[in-house]
Design a protein around this motif. Structure first.
Motif, PDB file in Angstrom:
ATOM      1  N   UNK A 289       6.882   7.784   1.367  1.00 20.28           N
ATOM      2  CA  UNK A 289       7.374   7.512   0.024  1.00 20.28           C
ATOM      3  C   UNK A 289       7.874   8.784  -0.633  1.00 20.28           C
ATOM      4  N   UNK A 290       8.867   8.648  -1.522  1.00 15.96           N
ATOM      5  CA  UNK A 290       9.428   9.816  -2.207  1.00 15.96           C
ATOM      6  C   UNK A 290       8.473  10.382  -3.239  1.00 15.96           C
ATOM      7  N   UNK A 291       7.538   9.560  -3.742  1.00 16.66           N
ATOM      8  CA  UNK A 291       6.583  10.038  -4.739  1.00 16.66           C
ATOM      9  C   UNK A 291       5.459  10.802  -4.061  1.00 16.66           C
ATOM     10  N   UNK A 292       5.085  11.919  -4.672  1.00 15.58           N
ATOM     11  CA  UNK A 292       3.998  12.721  -4.126  1.00 15.58           C
ATOM     12  C   UNK A 292       2.644  12.072  -4.377  1.00 15.58           C
ATOM     13  N   UNK A 293       2.500  11.331  -5.478  1.00 12.37           N
ATOM     14  CA  UNK A 293       1.233  10.675  -5.800  1.00 12.37           C
ATOM     15  C   UNK A 293       1.074   9.428  -4.946  1.00 12.37           C
ATOM     16  N   UNK A 294      -0.172   9.091  -4.588  1.00 11.30           N
ATOM     17  CA  UNK A 294      -0.396   7.893  -3.754  1.00 11.30           C
ATOM     18  C   UNK A 294      -0.259   6.602  -4.557  1.00 11.30           C
ATOM     19  N   UNK A 295       0.927   6.302  -4.981  1.00  8.80           N
ATOM     20  CA  UNK A 295       1.172   5.078  -5.744  1.00  8.80           C
ATOM     21  C   UNK A 295       1.671   3.991  -4.804  1.00  8.80           C
ATOM     22  N   UNK A 296       1.428   2.735  -5.154  1.00  9.51           N
ATOM     23  CA  UNK A 296       1.883   1.645  -4.280  1.00  9.51           C
ATOM     24  C   UNK A 296       3.407   1.609  -4.170  1.00  9.51           C
ATOM     25  N   UNK A 297       3.868   1.092  -3.067  1.00 15.56           N
ATOM     26  CA  UNK A 297       5.300   0.859  -2.883  1.00 15.56           C
ATOM     27  C   UNK A 297       5.646  -0.442  -3.616  1.00 15.56           C
TER      28      UNK A 297
ATOM     29  N   UNK B 116       0.830  -1.216   0.000  1.00 10.18           N
ATOM     30  CA  UNK B 116       0.000   0.000   0.000  1.00 10.18           C
ATOM     31  C   UNK B 116       0.858   1.257   0.000  1.00 10.18           C
ATOM     32  N   UNK B 117       0.324   2.390  -0.486  1.00  7.73           N
ATOM     33  CA  UNK B 117       1.087   3.647  -0.477  1.00  7.73           C
ATOM     34  C   UNK B 117       1.516   4.032   0.934  1.00  7.73           C
ATOM     35  N   UNK B 118       2.666   4.663   1.016  1.00 10.92           N
ATOM     36  CA  UNK B 118       3.229   5.058   2.308  1.00 10.92           C
ATOM     37  C   UNK B 118       3.382   6.566   2.343  1.00 10.92           C
ATOM     38  N   UNK B 119       3.193   7.134   3.527  1.00  5.67           N
ATOM     39  CA  UNK B 119       3.353   8.580   3.678  1.00  5.67           C
ATOM     40  C   UNK B 119       4.824   8.986   3.638  1.00  5.67           C
TER      41      UNK B 119
END
Length: 536
Positions: free
Chosen positions: A255-263, A250-253
């Protein structure tokens, strides 16, 4: 093998498709058979090579070892086996082992480093000539891996090879592995199968003389099992061009990506075992547990009441935490006390009590049982292969039976053990992702839906539609080729008359006026034996 086993084998072969092994390199084995160490390693090495050749040449499915060449360095350099395909060449492979056994175990070898260098160069030239005269274009001709087996100091051998191959064309040499066979030094602090090392910086390793070629040093015990495990490394898939698996979390807060993409974790897969289905010549190896019919002895069925039950002998007690799940395979079967009506009531009651005691002891002591299949009565000893299983307790009044792999079909797995904690950012990212998942204290497979019924329904409707469409198409084709109606009826009438004339026997002529039957009663009375009236 039964039809079910054959279908299982075909599905395994399809899953292990040849497209997964298109990048397998050709192999060159250089054996340092120089005295006096050859007298100590000859027996174990030749035995390991024999076992490996028997196994590899019998495997079905994709080609895991396309080409092999064997060199030996004794008093002089000898090519014992030019490049050959392993499948279908068992006789030549075994002849190579016999030539190794016949090498002299005494003498003096000079310029060993020069002979090692010459063996590597000869193998590269030999592969180039082989590819020019072969029609097998599916063999990967762009790379070859050279393995050197020696009892000398591995670092010294690597240094000699670097100096000898400094100005050579090594574009097709992908990897050079030096395996040092340990004879006297203790390897108790190392893995029993292998231990990887890289040349130390003491040998001026920062200035590599062989750019583009991977170099490894491996320490191996001087036993048949350890050398077998080293050779089986060749059976692993050697692709590396693309990752095998994407594990989506699941997406993580964090994560380096700003969009809520899966890890996304990119992974590679590795086989731990060789499936027994790839050895069609040994159907009894690794008996199937997919159904009760698969578990029964060969040529026996559940409808036949005369067969003898399968016998499993308990050979060892195992601690549950000491059994690695990677060596278990296949589908489990539930073992429960029998309710066969042919048993006496007292015998059945005693059997239930003993079975209950076994379940209780295994559960309270956290034990597993290692069991081995026994050959059928009347068979000669040593004529068949054995299958092994692990029996474990459960929460109910039953046991669980799982097949366990044996030494012959195990593939080596030398994975590094991490002793350091992961970086804090990566730890926080994965932890935040996992916290979003639902947590179940008890796993219930009834809550999982694989969409199988929907898939089967769609496939069934499509099959039915295609059958109806085919029937309509065949009817239209018959209607288009049908002649006019009048001619068809006349033709059918002539055909029926001809068939009647050909097949029906003419009846005798019957007079139009039938004779009047007599009304005398005794003519119509049935004929009854006189004994009937006398008895009555």
């Amino acid at each position: 093998m039964s039809a079910r086993n054959r279908s299982c084998s075909s599905s395994i072969l399809q899953a292990c498709s040849s497209s997964s092994f298109t990048r397998q390199p050709s192999r060159v084995l250089i054996v340092d058979a120089s005295p006096p160490w050859w007298s100590e390693t000859c027996t174990v090495l030749c035995q390991a090579l024999e076992n490996f050749f028997f196994l590899t040449s019998s495997l079905a499915g994709p080609v895991r070892l396309p080409l092999l060449s064997v060199f030996a360095i004794s008093v002089q350099l000898e090519c014992l086996l030019p490049f050959v395909q392993v499948k279908g060449n068992l006789t030549r492979l075994l002849s190579c082992v016999e030539e190794l056994r016949s090498l002299p175990q005494e003498g003096c070898v000079r310029q060993r480093g020069t002979l090692l260098t010459q063996a590597v160069l000869d193998s590269l030239q030999q592969l180039k000539q082989y590819m020019c005269h072969t029609s097998h274009r599916d063999i990967n001709s762009n790379c070859v891996e050279v393995t050197v087996l020696t009892c000398q100091s591995g670092k010294t051998v690597i240094r000699q090879l670097e100096q000898g191959l400094e100005n050579s064309d090594l574009m097709s040499l992908r990897r050079l592995l030096v395996i040092q066979i340990a004879l006297q030094q203790s390897l108790c602090d190392r893995s029993p199968a292998c231990s990887l090392e890289t040349p130390s910086s003491e040998d001026n390793q920062e200035e590599s003389l062989m750019l583009g070629t991977e170099m490894d040093l491996q320490l191996v015990e001087g036993t048949v099992e350890a050398l077998e495990s080293t050779l089986k490394m060749w059976l692993h898939e050697q692709g590396g061009d693309r990752e095998h698996l994407h594990l989506l979390l699941p997406p993580s807060c964090f994560s380096a990506n700003s969009s809520p993409s899966p890890v996304c974790l990119k992974c590679d897969m590795q086989e731990r075992l060789i499936s027994p289905a790839l050895l069609a010549s040994t159907p009894d190896l690794g008996m199937k547990t997919e159904s009760m019919q698969d578990f029964q002895p060969p040529n026996k069925s559940l409808t036949n009441q005369n067969f003898s039950p399968q016998r499993l002998r308990v050979v060892k007690v195992l601690h549950a935490d000491g059994v690695c799940q990677s060596v278990l395979y296949g589908l489990p079967l539930i073992v429960r006390p029998t309710s066969c009506w042919q048993l006496d009531w007292d015998e059945m009651e005693t059997n239930n009590q003993m079975f209950h005691a076994l379940c209780h002891i295994l559960k309270t002591r956290d034990w597993f049982l290692l069991v081995r299949s026994e050959s059928e009565p009347g068979s000669s000893p040593g004529s068949g292969v054995f299958s092994y299983y692990v029996i474990q307790s459960s929460g109910s009044h039953s046991l669980l039976l799982k097949p366990v792999m044996t030494r012959e079909l195990m593939l080596p797995c030398c994975l590094p053990v991490s002793v350091e904690d992961p970086p804090l950012l990566a730890l926080n990212t994965v932890e935040s992702s996992l916290e979003q998942l639902e947590k179940d204290p008890v796993f219930n497979p009834l809550c999982l839906d694989s969409n199988l019924y929907v898939h089967l329904r769609i496939r069934g409707l499509l099959t039915r539609s295609s059958q109806l469409f085919g029937a309509q198409a065949r009817g239209q084709c018959r209607g288009a080729s049908r002649p006019p109606e009048g001619s068809t009826q006349r033709q059918q009438g002539r055909q029926s008359q001809s068939r009647a004339r050909a097949t029906v026997t003419p009846l005798p002529s019957i007079p139009l006026k039938m004779p009047r039957p007599s009304l005398t009663l005794h003519h119509s009375r049935p004929c009854v034996p006189a004994a009937f009236f006398q008895d009555s």
